[in-house]
Design a protein around this motif. Structure first.
Motif, PDB file in Angstrom:
ATOM      1  N   ARG A  29     -12.243   1.730  -5.769  1.00 57.69           N
ATOM      2  CA  ARG A  29     -12.947   0.451  -5.689  1.00 57.69           C
ATOM      3  C   ARG A  29     -14.074   0.573  -4.679  1.00 57.69           C
ATOM      4  O   ARG A  29     -13.885   1.139  -3.606  1.00 57.69           O
ATOM      5  CB  ARG A  29     -12.007  -0.673  -5.261  1.00 57.69           C
ATOM      6  N   ILE A  30     -15.208   0.027  -5.051  1.00 62.07           N
ATOM      7  CA  ILE A  30     -16.341  -0.087  -4.139  1.00 62.07           C
ATOM      8  C   ILE A  30     -16.557  -1.579  -3.944  1.00 62.07           C
ATOM      9  O   ILE A  30     -16.859  -2.288  -4.907  1.00 62.07           O
ATOM     10  CB  ILE A  30     -17.621   0.560  -4.707  1.00 62.07           C
ATOM     11  N   VAL A  42     -23.305   4.690  -3.657  1.00 63.92           N
ATOM     12  CA  VAL A  42     -22.735   4.139  -2.425  1.00 63.92           C
ATOM     13  C   VAL A  42     -23.816   4.135  -1.348  1.00 63.92           C
ATOM     14  O   VAL A  42     -24.758   4.919  -1.394  1.00 63.92           O
ATOM     15  CB  VAL A  42     -21.501   4.938  -1.940  1.00 63.92           C
ATOM     16  N   ALA A  43     -23.651   3.232  -0.387  1.00 62.08           N
ATOM     17  CA  ALA A  43     -24.602   3.095   0.714  1.00 62.08           C
ATOM     18  C   ALA A  43     -23.847   2.643   1.957  1.00 62.08           C
ATOM     19  O   ALA A  43     -22.728   2.132   1.858  1.00 62.08           O
ATOM     20  CB  ALA A  43     -25.670   2.067   0.344  1.00 62.08           C
ATOM     21  N   VAL A  47     -17.506  -0.775   1.296  1.00 62.70           N
ATOM     22  CA  VAL A  47     -16.101  -0.485   1.577  1.00 62.70           C
ATOM     23  C   VAL A  47     -15.493   0.196   0.361  1.00 62.70           C
ATOM     24  O   VAL A  47     -15.577  -0.313  -0.757  1.00 62.70           O
ATOM     25  CB  VAL A  47     -15.324  -1.776   1.910  1.00 62.70           C
ATOM     26  N   LEU A  48     -14.886   1.365   0.578  1.00 58.42           N
ATOM     27  CA  LEU A  48     -14.216   2.113  -0.483  1.00 58.42           C
ATOM     28  C   LEU A  48     -12.715   1.967  -0.323  1.00 58.42           C
ATOM     29  O   LEU A  48     -12.197   2.053   0.789  1.00 58.42           O
ATOM     30  CB  LEU A  48     -14.548   3.600  -0.413  1.00 58.42           C
ATOM     31  N   THR A  49     -12.024   1.769  -1.433  1.00 54.86           N
ATOM     32  CA  THR A  49     -10.567   1.699  -1.444  1.00 54.86           C
ATOM     33  C   THR A  49     -10.075   2.656  -2.512  1.00 54.86           C
ATOM     34  O   THR A  49     -10.526   2.584  -3.657  1.00 54.86           O
ATOM     35  CB  THR A  49     -10.086   0.270  -1.775  1.00 54.86           C
ATOM     36  N   PHE A  50      -9.189   3.569  -2.119  1.00 53.73           N
ATOM     37  CA  PHE A  50      -8.646   4.525  -3.086  1.00 53.73           C
ATOM     38  C   PHE A  50      -7.320   5.066  -2.576  1.00 53.73           C
ATOM     39  O   PHE A  50      -7.081   5.139  -1.376  1.00 53.73           O
ATOM     40  CB  PHE A  50      -9.632   5.669  -3.363  1.00 53.73           C
ATOM     41  N   ALA A  51      -6.436   5.398  -3.522  1.00 58.12           N
ATOM     42  CA  ALA A  51      -5.138   5.975  -3.168  1.00 58.12           C
ATOM     43  C   ALA A  51      -5.295   7.480  -3.105  1.00 58.12           C
ATOM     44  O   ALA A  51      -5.739   8.106  -4.063  1.00 58.12           O
ATOM     45  CB  ALA A  51      -4.096   5.589  -4.206  1.00 58.12           C
ATOM     46  N   LEU A  52      -4.934   8.048  -1.976  1.00 56.28           N
ATOM     47  CA  LEU A  52      -5.015   9.493  -1.800  1.00 56.28           C
ATOM     48  C   LEU A  52      -3.677   9.964  -1.259  1.00 56.28           C
ATOM     49  O   LEU A  52      -3.318   9.657  -0.125  1.00 56.28           O
ATOM     50  CB  LEU A  52      -6.150   9.843  -0.836  1.00 56.28           C
ATOM     51  N   VAL A  59     -11.939   2.598   3.648  1.00 54.44           N
ATOM     52  CA  VAL A  59     -12.941   3.067   4.607  1.00 54.44           C
ATOM     53  C   VAL A  59     -14.260   2.335   4.400  1.00 54.44           C
ATOM     54  O   VAL A  59     -14.617   1.977   3.286  1.00 54.44           O
ATOM     55  CB  VAL A  59     -13.171   4.596   4.496  1.00 54.44           C
ATOM     56  N   ARG A  60     -14.949   2.091   5.505  1.00 56.67           N
ATOM     57  CA  ARG A  60     -16.293   1.514   5.459  1.00 56.67           C
ATOM     58  C   ARG A  60     -17.272   2.666   5.677  1.00 56.67           C
ATOM     59  O   ARG A  60     -17.149   3.422   6.644  1.00 56.67           O
ATOM     60  CB  ARG A  60     -16.484   0.458   6.534  1.00 56.67           C
ATOM     61  N   ILE A  61     -18.229   2.805   4.783  1.00 62.09           N
ATOM     62  CA  ILE A  61     -19.224   3.868   4.890  1.00 62.09           C
ATOM     63  C   ILE A  61     -20.186   3.520   6.022  1.00 62.09           C
ATOM     64  O   ILE A  61     -20.766   2.438   6.040  1.00 62.09           O
ATOM     65  CB  ILE A  61     -19.990   4.046   3.569  1.00 62.09           C
TER      66      ILE A  61
END
Length: 84
Positions: A29-30, A42-43, A47-52, A59-61
């Motif tokens: 998700r962005i 992305v810029a 905020v990125l959301t992902f399952a790792l 995380v916020r870029i």
């Protein structure tokens, strides 16, 4: 910058092709919007959301980065937000 390239620069994946496959098969998700295209833009500030693995990363870029540098340089590209 492309999402797959940024994830590789930030050292979430060992190769860009692994990042590409992850984005295509997983739910990233962005800013709350589901994306499945590695070329999603992305810029800083997004905020990125992902399952790792077993945890959800949020995380916020902060920066885009010009190269895939050492780990301390990669950690400067994002701010960790509470996950899990």
């Amino acid at each position: 910058m492309r999402l797959d390239r940024w994830l590789w620069h930030a050292r979430f994946f060992k190769s860009r092709s692994l990042a590409t496959r992850f984005i295509e098969k997983s739910r990233c998700r962005i800013d709350g919007r589901v994306v499945d295209k590695p070329h999603a833009t992305v810029a800083p500030g997004m905020v990125l959301t992902f399952a790792l693995g077993p945890r959800v990363r949020v995380v916020r870029i902060v920066a885009l980065g010009e190269r895939r540098g050492p780990a301390p340089e990669a950690r400067a590209l994002y701010d960790e937000i509470d996950g899990d």
